[in-house]
Design a protein around this motif. Structure first.
Motif, PDB file in Angstrom:
ATOM      1  N   ASN A   1       7.720  -4.994  -2.375  1.00 30.44           N
ATOM      2  CA  ASN A   1       7.278  -3.642  -2.710  1.00 30.44           C
ATOM      3  C   ASN A   1       6.507  -3.730  -4.024  1.00 30.44           C
TER       4      ASN A   1
ATOM      5  N   ARG B   1      -1.080   0.107  -3.863  1.00 30.21           N
ATOM      6  CA  ARG B   1       0.206  -0.146  -3.205  1.00 30.21           C
ATOM      7  C   ARG B   1      -0.057  -0.248  -1.714  1.00 30.21           C
ATOM      8  N   GLY B   2       0.072  -1.467  -1.188  1.00 30.57           N
ATOM      9  CA  GLY B   2      -0.298  -1.678   0.205  1.00 30.57           C
ATOM     10  C   GLY B   2      -1.777  -1.404   0.382  1.00 30.57           C
ATOM     11  N   ASP B   3      -2.129  -0.554   1.346  1.00 36.17           N
ATOM     12  CA  ASP B   3      -3.536  -0.217   1.563  1.00 36.17           C
ATOM     13  C   ASP B   3      -3.905   1.120   0.932  1.00 36.17           C
TER      14      ASP B   3
END
Length: 201
Positions: free
Chosen positions: A134, A152-154
């Protein structure tokens, strides 16, 4: 970019102060004789500070456009048209001038950060809620006010620094990032539960 003594960049406030003295003659980046009475454009033409902001945005946008020359899909111009429509909707605001001014300042910051037109610091990686998977990636930018882009991520969020009693706090549309001594409290999304994040070595 305007340079001051010894080639150093001038902050936005100083830039506006210099620009205001020339605004009455120069006006904003668009022709004032084609504005409609009562329109946001007419208000900008009559306001030296807003005209200076418009000129500064035009300069920043031109620099961003050069960086976006090979952008696929090419959305900068379409996005700018949407921004202009949003700026013109400021007539609905209780404080029209403040709304217009904030729209300009946010757009200038957004373009400077997204297209790396100012000095960047980072990226810094944070592990959130005890999970290395995360991960939050943060890059700081020397805009006025200071800003960051968090990934954060995409998903990506642009946040601007806001006053706080301790640490350094940034706020975006639905996200916030509050860092103190290498640890951060992050809210990612509307009414989301705050995450505890620790900067990775």
């Amino acid at each position: 970019m305007v340079r001051g003594v010894a080639g150093r960049s001038l902050p936005l406030a100083a830039l506006l102060a210099l620009a205001v003295v020339q605004v009455e003659a120069a006006g904003p980046s668009f022709p004032c004789n084609k504005t409609f009475s009562g329109s946001i454009e007419e208000r900008i033409c009559r306001d030296a500070g807003l005209s200076a902001l418009d000129l500064h945005l035009a300069e920043v946008y031109a620099a961003a456009e050069r960086k976006a020359d090979n952008e696929h899909p090419p959305f900068l111009r379409a996005e700018q048209r949407g921004w202009i429509k949003g700026r013109n909707d400021c007539w609905k605001s209780k404080d029209v001038r403040l709304c217009v001014e904030d729209a300009y300042r946010l757009r200038i910051t957004e373009l400077q950060a997204r297209y790396r037109l100012v000095e960047a610091l980072g990226p810094f990686r944070f592990a959130c809620d005890g999970s290395a998977a995360n991960e939050l990636v943060v890059t700081h930018f020397r805009t006025d006010p200071p800003s960051l882009i968090a990934e954060r991520g995409d998903e990506t969020s642009l946040m601007r620094q806001v006053p706080t009693g301790s640490g350094t706090r940034y706020e975006g549309r639905n996200e916030s990032f509050w860092e103190h001594q290498g640890e951060a409290t992050v809210v990612w999304g509307w009414q989301a539960t705050p995450m505890h994040c620790v900067r990775k070595p």
